[in-house]
Write a protein that holds these residues in place. Structure first.
Motif, PDB file in Angstrom:
ATOM      1  N   ILE A   1      10.634  -2.142  -4.901  1.00 36.94           N
ATOM      2  CA  ILE A   1      12.180  -2.517  -4.832  1.00 36.94           C
ATOM      3  C   ILE A   1      12.762  -1.286  -5.192  1.00 36.94           C
ATOM      4  CG2 ILE A   1      14.005  -3.751  -6.196  1.00 36.94           C
ATOM      5  CD1 ILE A   1      11.612  -6.153  -6.164  1.00 36.94           C
ATOM      6  N   ARG A   2      12.195  -0.446  -6.076  1.00 33.53           N
ATOM      7  CA  ARG A   2      12.973   0.639  -6.543  1.00 33.53           C
ATOM      8  C   ARG A   2      13.070   1.797  -5.530  1.00 33.53           C
ATOM      9  NH1 ARG A   2       9.988   0.972 -12.359  1.00 33.53           N
ATOM     10  NH2 ARG A   2      10.968   2.995 -12.573  1.00 33.53           N
ATOM     11  N   GLY A   3      12.407   1.784  -4.437  1.00 37.27           N
ATOM     12  CA  GLY A   3      12.510   2.728  -3.580  1.00 37.27           C
ATOM     13  C   GLY A   3      10.858   3.874  -3.511  1.00 37.27           C
ATOM     14  N   ILE A   4      10.025   3.373  -4.540  1.00 40.05           N
ATOM     15  CA  ILE A   4       8.809   4.166  -4.704  1.00 40.05           C
ATOM     16  C   ILE A   4       7.666   3.501  -3.360  1.00 40.05           C
ATOM     17  CG2 ILE A   4       7.180   4.784  -5.961  1.00 40.05           C
ATOM     18  CD1 ILE A   4       8.979   4.390  -8.392  1.00 40.05           C
ATOM     19  N   VAL A   5       7.534   4.288  -2.516  1.00 40.74           N
ATOM     20  CA  VAL A   5       6.471   3.897  -1.429  1.00 40.74           C
ATOM     21  C   VAL A   5       5.160   4.649  -1.557  1.00 40.74           C
ATOM     22  CG1 VAL A   5       8.129   2.865  -0.048  1.00 40.74           C
ATOM     23  CG2 VAL A   5       7.567   5.197   0.290  1.00 40.74           C
ATOM     24  N   LEU A   6       5.304   5.491  -2.592  1.00 40.24           N
ATOM     25  CA  LEU A   6       4.027   6.354  -2.772  1.00 40.24           C
ATOM     26  C   LEU A   6       3.552   6.221  -4.267  1.00 40.24           C
ATOM     27  CD1 LEU A   6       5.638   9.649  -1.183  1.00 40.24           C
ATOM     28  CD2 LEU A   6       3.888   8.331  -0.011  1.00 40.24           C
ATOM     29  N   CYS A   7       2.244   6.564  -4.222  1.00 36.20           N
ATOM     30  CA  CYS A   7       1.540   6.531  -5.531  1.00 36.20           C
ATOM     31  C   CYS A   7       1.789   7.790  -6.284  1.00 36.20           C
ATOM     32  CB  CYS A   7       0.134   6.216  -5.477  1.00 36.20           C
ATOM     33  SG  CYS A   7      -0.774   7.648  -4.562  1.00 36.20           S
ATOM     34  N   SER A   8       1.678   7.778  -7.561  1.00 37.64           N
ATOM     35  CA  SER A   8       1.829   9.058  -8.396  1.00 37.64           C
ATOM     36  C   SER A   8       1.179  10.204  -7.874  1.00 37.64           C
ATOM     37  CB  SER A   8       1.662   8.911  -9.808  1.00 37.64           C
ATOM     38  OG  SER A   8       0.300   8.505  -9.916  1.00 37.64           O
ATOM     39  N   ALA A   9       0.083  10.207  -7.126  1.00 33.74           N
ATOM     40  CA  ALA A   9      -0.621  11.331  -6.890  1.00 33.74           C
ATOM     41  C   ALA A   9       0.094  11.737  -5.425  1.00 33.74           C
ATOM     42  CB  ALA A   9      -1.984  11.028  -6.424  1.00 33.74           C
ATOM     43  N   CYS A  10       0.361  10.929  -4.569  1.00 35.27           N
ATOM     44  CA  CYS A  10       0.960  11.264  -3.299  1.00 35.27           C
ATOM     45  C   CYS A  10       2.360  11.579  -3.648  1.00 35.27           C
ATOM     46  CB  CYS A  10       1.116  10.174  -2.513  1.00 35.27           C
ATOM     47  SG  CYS A  10      -0.719   9.875  -1.790  1.00 35.27           S
ATOM     48  N   GLN A  11       3.323  10.856  -4.444  1.00 35.26           N
ATOM     49  CA  GLN A  11       4.410  11.329  -4.806  1.00 35.26           C
ATOM     50  C   GLN A  11       4.411  13.054  -5.544  1.00 35.26           C
ATOM     51  OE1 GLN A  11       7.385   9.229  -4.772  1.00 35.26           O
ATOM     52  NE2 GLN A  11       8.286  11.418  -4.718  1.00 35.26           N
ATOM     53  N   ALA A  12       3.376  13.358  -6.313  1.00 31.28           N
ATOM     54  CA  ALA A  12       3.551  14.688  -6.716  1.00 31.28           C
ATOM     55  C   ALA A  12       3.268  15.543  -5.727  1.00 31.28           C
ATOM     56  CB  ALA A  12       2.475  14.627  -7.836  1.00 31.28           C
ATOM     57  N   LYS A  13       2.475  15.201  -4.680  1.00 30.98           N
ATOM     58  CA  LYS A  13       1.857  16.056  -3.536  1.00 30.98           C
ATOM     59  C   LYS A  13       3.281  16.142  -2.618  1.00 30.98           C
ATOM     60  CE  LYS A  13      -2.054  14.923  -2.062  1.00 30.98           C
ATOM     61  NZ  LYS A  13      -3.044  14.464  -0.924  1.00 30.98           N
TER      62      LYS A  13
ATOM     63  N   PRO B   1       1.022  -1.208  -0.134  1.00 32.54           N
ATOM     64  CA  PRO B   1      -0.236  -0.066   0.101  1.00 32.54           C
ATOM     65  C   PRO B   1       0.778   1.122  -0.067  1.00 32.54           C
ATOM     66  CG  PRO B   1      -0.006  -0.991   2.269  1.00 32.54           C
ATOM     67  CD  PRO B   1       0.951  -1.857   1.308  1.00 32.54           C
ATOM     68  N   CYS B   2       0.310   2.366  -0.747  1.00 29.80           N
ATOM     69  CA  CYS B   2       0.974   3.608  -0.623  1.00 29.80           C
ATOM     70  C   CYS B   2       1.151   4.080   0.989  1.00 29.80           C
ATOM     71  CB  CYS B   2       0.139   4.517  -1.507  1.00 29.80           C
ATOM     72  SG  CYS B   2       0.696   6.088  -1.276  1.00 29.80           S
ATOM     73  N   THR B   3       2.134   4.429   1.278  1.00 33.10           N
ATOM     74  CA  THR B   3       2.313   4.964   2.593  1.00 33.10           C
ATOM     75  C   THR B   3       1.503   6.219   2.740  1.00 33.10           C
ATOM     76  OG1 THR B   3       4.336   6.172   1.998  1.00 33.10           O
ATOM     77  CG2 THR B   3       4.686   4.049   2.869  1.00 33.10           C
ATOM     78  N   GLY B   4       1.343   7.000   1.693  1.00 34.22           N
ATOM     79  CA  GLY B   4       0.251   8.292   2.026  1.00 34.22           C
ATOM     80  C   GLY B   4      -1.209   7.943   1.918  1.00 34.22           C
ATOM     81  N   CYS B   5      -1.780   7.229   1.189  1.00 36.73           N
ATOM     82  CA  CYS B   5      -3.197   6.903   0.988  1.00 36.73           C
ATOM     83  C   CYS B   5      -3.559   5.485   1.143  1.00 36.73           C
ATOM     84  CB  CYS B   5      -3.629   7.533  -0.294  1.00 36.73           C
ATOM     85  SG  CYS B   5      -3.117   6.893  -1.780  1.00 36.73           S
ATOM     86  N   GLY B   6      -2.671   4.696   0.988  1.00 36.58           N
ATOM     87  CA  GLY B   6      -3.042   2.901   1.042  1.00 36.58           C
ATOM     88  C   GLY B   6      -3.384   2.501  -0.364  1.00 36.58           C
ATOM     89  N   THR B   7      -3.367   3.250  -1.458  1.00 37.81           N
ATOM     90  CA  THR B   7      -3.742   2.710  -2.690  1.00 37.81           C
ATOM     91  C   THR B   7      -2.464   1.538  -3.139  1.00 37.81           C
ATOM     92  OG1 THR B   7      -4.681   3.227  -4.755  1.00 37.81           O
ATOM     93  CG2 THR B   7      -2.557   4.294  -4.120  1.00 37.81           C
ATOM     94  N   PHE B   8      -2.688   0.934  -4.025  1.00 35.31           N
ATOM     95  CA  PHE B   8      -2.035  -0.081  -4.519  1.00 35.31           C
ATOM     96  C   PHE B   8      -0.839   0.146  -5.361  1.00 35.31           C
ATOM     97  CE2 PHE B   8      -0.350  -3.408  -7.779  1.00 35.31           C
ATOM     98  CZ  PHE B   8       0.091  -4.151  -6.853  1.00 35.31           C
ATOM     99  N   VAL B   9       0.466  -0.180  -4.637  1.00 32.10           N
ATOM    100  CA  VAL B   9       1.858   0.040  -5.302  1.00 32.10           C
ATOM    101  C   VAL B   9       2.507  -0.935  -5.714  1.00 32.10           C
ATOM    102  CG1 VAL B   9       4.053   1.423  -5.312  1.00 32.10           C
ATOM    103  CG2 VAL B   9       2.110   2.403  -4.524  1.00 32.10           C
TER     104      VAL B   9
END
Ligand SMILES: [Zn+2]
Ligand SMILES: [Zn+2]
Length: 56
Positions: A35-47, A21-29
């Motif tokens: 593995i590449r270090g992305i723990v946020l969905c694109s929306a949370c990443q942009a935010k 789950p995205c650490t920001g909103c819980g949506t699926f990542v």
């Protein structure tokens, strides 16, 4: 049984049971992004980028 979900970071369909789950909103990542270090969905990443940007 189909447990595919669309990754909200890269947009690929991956198995929900292998994703996180995205650490920001819980949506699926997906696992590949995680593995590449992305723990946020694109929306949370942009935010996160806009809030951390100087002068924003
Ligand atoms: Zn992904
Ligand atoms: Zn999110």
């Amino acid at each position: 049984m189909n447990d595919a979900m669309q990754c909200r970071s890269c947009g690929r369909e991956e198995r929900a049971s292998e994703g996180y789950p995205c650490t920001g909103c819980g949506t699926f990542v997906c696992q590949v992004c995680n593995i590449r270090g992305i723990v946020l969905c694109s929306a949370c990443q942009a935010k996160a980028e806009s809030t951390s940007a100087p002068g924003a």
